[in-house]
Design a protein around this motif. Structure first.
Motif, short mmCIF file in Angstrom:
data_model
loop_
_atom_site.label_atom_id
_atom_site.label_comp_id
_atom_site.label_asym_id
_atom_site.label_seq_id
_atom_site.Cartn_x
_atom_site.Cartn_y
_atom_site.Cartn_z
N HIS A 1 -22.11 -12.95 75.38
CA HIS A 1 -20.83 -13.63 75.27
C HIS A 1 -20.24 -13.61 73.86
O HIS A 1 -19.03 -13.61 73.69
CB HIS A 1 -20.96 -15.09 75.71
CG HIS A 1 -21.42 -15.26 77.11
ND1 HIS A 1 -20.55 -15.19 78.18
CD2 HIS A 1 -22.65 -15.48 77.63
CE1 HIS A 1 -21.23 -15.38 79.29
NE2 HIS A 1 -22.50 -15.56 78.99
N LYS A 2 -21.12 -13.62 72.85
CA LYS A 2 -20.64 -13.72 71.47
C LYS A 2 -21.75 -13.32 70.51
O LYS A 2 -22.86 -13.01 70.93
CB LYS A 2 -20.16 -15.14 71.18
CG LYS A 2 -21.23 -16.19 71.37
CD LYS A 2 -20.66 -17.58 71.18
CE LYS A 2 -21.77 -18.60 71.47
NZ LYS A 2 -21.33 -19.95 71.33
N GLY A 3 -21.41 -13.35 69.23
CA GLY A 3 -22.40 -13.06 68.21
C GLY A 3 -22.37 -11.62 67.73
O GLY A 3 -21.49 -10.83 68.10
N LYS A 4 -23.33 -11.28 66.91
CA LYS A 4 -23.38 -9.96 66.29
C LYS A 4 -23.54 -8.84 67.33
O LYS A 4 -22.92 -7.79 67.22
CB LYS A 4 -24.53 -9.92 65.28
CG LYS A 4 -24.54 -8.69 64.44
CD LYS A 4 -23.34 -8.64 63.52
CE LYS A 4 -23.43 -7.45 62.58
NZ LYS A 4 -22.16 -7.16 61.96
N LYS A 5 -24.36 -9.08 68.35
CA LYS A 5 -24.54 -8.07 69.40
C LYS A 5 -23.21 -7.82 70.12
O LYS A 5 -22.86 -6.68 70.39
CB LYS A 5 -25.63 -8.52 70.39
CG LYS A 5 -25.93 -7.50 71.45
CD LYS A 5 -26.56 -6.25 70.87
CE LYS A 5 -26.97 -5.29 71.96
NZ LYS A 5 -27.52 -4.05 71.45
N GLU B 1 -20.20 -8.24 68.85
CA GLU B 1 -19.35 -7.51 67.91
C GLU B 1 -19.71 -6.03 67.84
O GLU B 1 -18.82 -5.17 67.84
CB GLU B 1 -19.44 -8.14 66.52
CG GLU B 1 -18.84 -9.52 66.43
CD GLU B 1 -19.13 -10.21 65.11
OE1 GLU B 1 -19.71 -9.58 64.20
OE2 GLU B 1 -18.77 -11.40 64.99
N ASN B 2 -21.01 -5.72 67.79
CA ASN B 2 -21.44 -4.32 67.75
C ASN B 2 -21.05 -3.57 69.01
O ASN B 2 -20.57 -2.43 68.95
CB ASN B 2 -22.95 -4.24 67.53
CG ASN B 2 -23.38 -4.70 66.16
OD1 ASN B 2 -22.58 -4.74 65.22
ND2 ASN B 2 -24.63 -5.06 66.02
N LEU B 3 -21.24 -4.21 70.17
CA LEU B 3 -20.85 -3.58 71.43
C LEU B 3 -19.34 -3.40 71.49
O LEU B 3 -18.85 -2.35 71.93
CB LEU B 3 -21.32 -4.42 72.62
CG LEU B 3 -22.80 -4.33 72.93
CD1 LEU B 3 -23.20 -5.39 73.95
CD2 LEU B 3 -23.16 -2.94 73.42
N TYR B 4 -18.61 -4.41 71.08
CA TYR B 4 -17.15 -4.32 71.11
C TYR B 4 -16.68 -3.13 70.27
O TYR B 4 -15.82 -2.36 70.69
CB TYR B 4 -16.50 -5.61 70.62
CG TYR B 4 -15.01 -5.59 70.83
CD1 TYR B 4 -14.47 -5.98 72.04
CD2 TYR B 4 -14.15 -5.12 69.83
CE1 TYR B 4 -13.09 -5.91 72.26
CE2 TYR B 4 -12.79 -5.05 70.05
CZ TYR B 4 -12.27 -5.45 71.26
OH TYR B 4 -10.92 -5.38 71.47
N ASP B 5 -17.27 -2.94 69.09
CA ASP B 5 -16.90 -1.81 68.24
C ASP B 5 -17.18 -0.48 68.93
O ASP B 5 -16.36 0.45 68.86
CB ASP B 5 -17.64 -1.88 66.90
CG ASP B 5 -17.16 -3.01 66.01
OD1 ASP B 5 -16.06 -3.57 66.26
OD2 ASP B 5 -17.90 -3.36 65.05
N LEU B 6 -18.32 -0.37 69.61
CA LEU B 6 -18.64 0.86 70.34
C LEU B 6 -17.63 1.11 71.46
O LEU B 6 -17.15 2.24 71.63
CB LEU B 6 -20.05 0.77 70.94
CG LEU B 6 -21.21 0.81 69.95
CD1 LEU B 6 -22.52 0.53 70.69
CD2 LEU B 6 -21.27 2.15 69.24
N TRP C 1 -9.69 -7.76 73.40
CA TRP C 1 -10.04 -9.14 73.69
C TRP C 1 -10.96 -9.68 72.60
O TRP C 1 -11.51 -8.93 71.81
CB TRP C 1 -10.64 -9.29 75.08
CG TRP C 1 -12.03 -8.76 75.26
CD1 TRP C 1 -13.20 -9.48 75.15
CD2 TRP C 1 -12.44 -7.43 75.59
NE1 TRP C 1 -14.28 -8.68 75.38
CE2 TRP C 1 -13.85 -7.42 75.66
CE3 TRP C 1 -11.77 -6.24 75.84
CZ2 TRP C 1 -14.59 -6.27 75.97
CZ3 TRP C 1 -12.49 -5.11 76.14
CH2 TRP C 1 -13.87 -5.12 76.20
N GLU C 2 -11.11 -10.99 72.59
CA GLU C 2 -11.93 -11.68 71.60
C GLU C 2 -13.21 -12.20 72.25
O GLU C 2 -13.31 -12.31 73.47
CB GLU C 2 -11.15 -12.87 71.02
CG GLU C 2 -9.85 -12.50 70.33
CD GLU C 2 -10.05 -11.79 69.02
OE1 GLU C 2 -11.05 -12.07 68.33
OE2 GLU C 2 -9.21 -10.93 68.68
N GLN C 3 -14.17 -12.58 71.41
CA GLN C 3 -15.36 -13.23 71.91
C GLN C 3 -14.96 -14.46 72.73
O GLN C 3 -14.04 -15.18 72.36
CB GLN C 3 -16.26 -13.66 70.75
CG GLN C 3 -16.86 -12.48 70.02
CD GLN C 3 -17.86 -12.91 68.97
OE1 GLN C 3 -18.72 -13.74 69.22
NE2 GLN C 3 -17.74 -12.33 67.78
N GLY C 4 -15.63 -14.67 73.84
CA GLY C 4 -15.33 -15.81 74.69
C GLY C 4 -14.30 -15.52 75.76
O GLY C 4 -14.14 -16.31 76.68
#
Length: 133
Positions: free
Chosen positions: A89-93, A95-100, A113-116
């Protein structure tokens, strides 16, 4: 249960595709949907919205089946896995997945979209069958 080993050719096949179909189930009713995925280090990742049947099913039953397949000139190739899921749902993991996903898929860049707002789903394969690869 031991982890799943993917051969070099299977890994190349998984990296060369970006759409798979996932099957979830709840109350003995299966539900299949296509999703964009990323394969990394023996695991699959995809995004879903909170208001989908897929999310509701996985929240109640974290078991999943996933198939990546192609058919070119009647040459069918596929990998079918069954496994378990976990939400990110959130956190560094996240963010890394979102970038990929942002780097790989136009639809993410066109509708960010944003976290959450929508989680990623981690799929840990427990079984695997492949053919034509």
């Amino acid at each position: 249960m031991k982890g799943v080993f993917f051969s070099r050719r299977e890994i190349q096949f998984l990296y060369s595709n970006e759409i798979c179909r996932v099957a979830t189930c709840y109350n003995n009713l299966p539900h299949v949907t296509p999703v964009s995925y990323i394969f990394d280090n023996g695991k699959f990742y995809f995004a879903t919205d909170y208001d989908t049947l897929k999310y509701a099913n996985l929240k109640k039953n974290n078991r999943i089946s996933l198939v990546v397949d192609t058919s070119e000139n009647n040459n069918n190739r596929a990998i079918v896995t069954r496994g378990i899921t976990k939400f990110i749902h959130k956190g560094k993991k996240f963010e890394n997945l979102y970038d990929l996903f942002y780097d790989r898929f136009d639809w993410v860049r066109n509708d960010p979209w944003e976290q959450g707002e929508a989680p990623f789903v981690l799929v840990v394969p427990k079984t695997k069958v492949s053919w034509g690869i």
